[in-house]
Design a protein around this motif. Structure first.
Motif, PDB file in Angstrom:
ATOM      1  N   VAL A 129      33.806  64.938  85.370  1.00  0.00           N
ATOM      2  CA  VAL A 129      33.928  64.336  84.044  1.00  0.00           C
ATOM      3  C   VAL A 129      35.175  64.844  83.330  1.00  0.00           C
ATOM      4  N   TYR A 130      35.370  66.151  83.320  1.00  0.00           N
ATOM      5  CA  TYR A 130      36.498  66.711  82.579  1.00  0.00           C
ATOM      6  C   TYR A 130      37.838  66.445  83.264  1.00  0.00           C
ATOM      7  N   ASN A 131      37.832  66.167  84.556  1.00  0.00           N
ATOM      8  CA  ASN A 131      39.074  65.823  85.241  1.00  0.00           C
ATOM      9  C   ASN A 131      39.345  64.319  85.222  1.00  0.00           C
ATOM     10  N   ALA A 132      38.449  63.545  84.612  1.00  0.00           N
ATOM     11  CA  ALA A 132      38.559  62.095  84.662  1.00  0.00           C
ATOM     12  C   ALA A 132      39.643  61.542  83.747  1.00  0.00           C
ATOM     13  N   THR A 133      39.988  62.259  82.679  1.00  0.00           N
ATOM     14  CA  THR A 133      40.992  61.771  81.743  1.00  0.00           C
ATOM     15  C   THR A 133      42.054  62.844  81.511  1.00  0.00           C
ATOM     16  N   PRO A 134      43.304  62.446  81.257  1.00  0.00           N
ATOM     17  CA  PRO A 134      44.339  63.439  80.945  1.00  0.00           C
ATOM     18  C   PRO A 134      43.979  64.292  79.745  1.00  0.00           C
ATOM     19  N   LEU A 135      43.340  63.692  78.738  1.00  0.00           N
ATOM     20  CA  LEU A 135      42.983  64.445  77.536  1.00  0.00           C
ATOM     21  C   LEU A 135      42.070  65.607  77.862  1.00  0.00           C
ATOM     22  N   THR A 136      40.968  65.341  78.561  1.00  0.00           N
ATOM     23  CA  THR A 136      40.014  66.411  78.852  1.00  0.00           C
ATOM     24  C   THR A 136      40.597  67.419  79.845  1.00  0.00           C
ATOM     25  N   ARG A 137      41.485  66.961  80.726  1.00  0.00           N
ATOM     26  CA  ARG A 137      42.152  67.917  81.616  1.00  0.00           C
ATOM     27  C   ARG A 137      43.022  68.885  80.820  1.00  0.00           C
ATOM     28  N   ILE A 170      48.131  58.567  73.758  1.00  0.00           N
ATOM     29  CA  ILE A 170      47.267  57.745  74.609  1.00  0.00           C
ATOM     30  C   ILE A 170      47.451  56.303  74.152  1.00  0.00           C
ATOM     31  N   ALA A 171      47.998  55.465  75.030  1.00  0.00           N
ATOM     32  CA  ALA A 171      48.370  54.098  74.659  1.00  0.00           C
ATOM     33  C   ALA A 171      47.548  53.087  75.443  1.00  0.00           C
ATOM     34  N   ASP A 172      47.208  51.981  74.780  1.00  0.00           N
ATOM     35  CA  ASP A 172      46.579  50.887  75.527  1.00  0.00           C
ATOM     36  C   ASP A 172      47.631  50.265  76.433  1.00  0.00           C
ATOM     37  N   ALA A 173      47.204  49.374  77.335  1.00  0.00           N
ATOM     38  CA  ALA A 173      48.096  48.838  78.364  1.00  0.00           C
ATOM     39  C   ALA A 173      49.301  48.119  77.767  1.00  0.00           C
ATOM     40  N   VAL A 203      50.381  58.712  78.183  1.00  0.00           N
ATOM     41  CA  VAL A 203      49.542  58.188  79.256  1.00  0.00           C
ATOM     42  C   VAL A 203      48.949  56.850  78.826  1.00  0.00           C
ATOM     43  N   ALA A 204      48.620  56.035  79.813  1.00  0.00           N
ATOM     44  CA  ALA A 204      48.032  54.722  79.551  1.00  0.00           C
ATOM     45  C   ALA A 204      46.529  54.778  79.739  1.00  0.00           C
ATOM     46  N   ALA A 205      45.818  54.085  78.857  1.00  0.00           N
ATOM     47  CA  ALA A 205      44.366  53.944  78.980  1.00  0.00           C
ATOM     48  C   ALA A 205      44.078  52.499  79.360  1.00  0.00           C
ATOM     49  N   GLY A 206      43.497  52.308  80.521  1.00  0.00           N
ATOM     50  CA  GLY A 206      43.219  50.946  80.973  1.00  0.00           C
ATOM     51  C   GLY A 206      42.284  50.965  82.159  1.00  0.00           C
ATOM     52  N   GLY A 207      42.130  49.812  82.780  1.00  0.00           N
ATOM     53  CA  GLY A 207      41.278  49.721  83.949  1.00  0.00           C
ATOM     54  C   GLY A 207      39.978  48.996  83.666  1.00  0.00           C
ATOM     55  N   VAL A 208      39.168  48.848  84.704  1.00  0.00           N
ATOM     56  CA  VAL A 208      37.896  48.150  84.591  1.00  0.00           C
ATOM     57  C   VAL A 208      36.978  48.891  83.628  1.00  0.00           C
ATOM     58  N   GLY A 209      36.419  48.169  82.675  1.00  0.00           N
ATOM     59  CA  GLY A 209      35.514  48.770  81.708  1.00  0.00           C
ATOM     60  C   GLY A 209      36.206  49.555  80.617  1.00  0.00           C
TER      61      GLY A 209
END
Length: 336
Positions: A28-36, A219-222, A263-269
């Motif tokens: 979970v904590y490695n899933a996003t640049p922020l939490t990393r 953190i930017a949208d696509a 970093v970009a925030a995007g993807g399925v869901g």
């Protein structure tokens, strides 16, 4: 064929969930640049004083220095510098249940382990997705039970409402900032594109900085990220040492305030608001966990067996809150 008894089955379940809960925390904590980044900076921690509320001492005012000479009167008006931001604990759980029928038809030890793996994977995925969703949420999801993310910490209207029980109407230092590309930068342009992205980011970074503190992660949208990426020529596509060390993809800007990871925030869901960039001062952001609630088994032992059903229920639970302790340097940029 090895026959697995009900007792052995429950022991395998206990061992599997307990072992996997430690892995889920990393996942979970490695899933996003922020939490990393927060984890790397030691900004994910257990709040030792457990209780019904999370209280964080914050400094929302400062003493005023004064030049003087001779018989000048020295200003000694009392000021309240410290107060406590108060948050409710947010809790998320990924639950699963196994019926006696599934137990009956899963007879070998390897089959049991495979079944455990499947259900724990599902619980892990559900917790991870809910946690990621809450990062950009405003805390109103699930009837106000959701963790307070950027929607509440960095709102569109920064001088309204409360955050952590402190009024943003009355306390200016408890506000973030919101910028709108279409109206706030007339000398640069009113459209977010490859020619305006860099100067706008540079101006905000400098204006919302003080004593080396500024929003060091964007953190930017696509759509917003595309314009930033297009503003670089090939040899400028750099990555910061932090991004390279922590292993996330992104760009780096050298702004007048300092180096900024993008970093970009995007993807399925994906639930990132469209045409939005969050500027995060990671030194001021923290995730606090309730003692003993960091992705651990929800029920003690081998799970809960209902008195009127042939089943076992178990899950993985996290309890905590994300807190922006000093909102002054973080901001939201609306790009369209």
């Amino acid at each position: 064929m090895v026959i697995v008894s009900d007792r052995q089955y429950r022991q395998l379940l206990t061992a599997a969930v307990a072992k996997r809960s430690r892995e889920v925390q990393d996942i979970v904590y490695n899933a996003t640049p922020l939490t990393r980044i927060l984890r790397d900076q030691g900004r994910i921690s257990v709040k030792r004083a457990g209780g019904p509320e999370l209280r964080i001492p914050i400094e929302f005012d400062k003493l005023q220095a004064q030049w003087f000479t001779g018989y000048d009167k020295i200003e000694i008006t009392p000021k309240e510098l410290l107060n406590s931001a108060v948050f409710n604990w947010s809790r998320v759980v990924g639950m699963f249940s196994l019926t006696g029928t599934e137990l009956l038809y899963t007879r070998g030890e390897e089959e049991v382990i495979d079944l455990m793996e499947f259900y724990i994977n599902a619980a892990e995925k559900s917790v991870k997705e809910e946690f990621e969703t809450s990062i950009v949420g405003d805390g109103t999801g699930s009837g106000g039970r959701q963790m307070i993310g950027f929607g509440g910490a960095i709102p569109i209207v920064p001088n309204a409402g409360t955050y952590g029980g402190i009024s943003r109407v009355d306390v200016a230092n408890w506000r973030t900032s919101t910028f709108d590309v279409t109206t706030d930068f007339p000398d640069i342009g009113s459209t977010w594109d490859s020619t305006t992205a860099r100067p706008i980011i540079e101006r905000i970074s400098l204006n919302r900085s003080r004593n080396g503190q500024y929003a060091d992660l964007l953190i930017a949208d696509a759509l917003s990220y595309q314009a930033i990426s297009a503003s670089f020529v090939a040899h400028q596509r750099l990555m910061s040492e932090r991004a390279a060390r922590l292993g996330f993809a992104g760009l780096a800007y050298h702004t007048p305030a300092g180096l900024v990871d993008i970093v970009a925030a995007g993807g399925v869901g994906n639930v990132m608001p469209a045409n939005t960039i969050f500027g995060i001062d990671t030194q001021s952001l923290a995730i606090y966990e309730f003692p003993g609630q960091s992705f651990v088994p929800f029920h003690p032992g081998d799970g809960m067996r209902p008195i009127n059903q042939d089943a076992i229920a178990q899950g993985i639970v996290w309890s905590g809150q994300m807190v922006l302790e000093n909102p002054l340097f973080s901001y939201r940029l609306i790009t369209a």
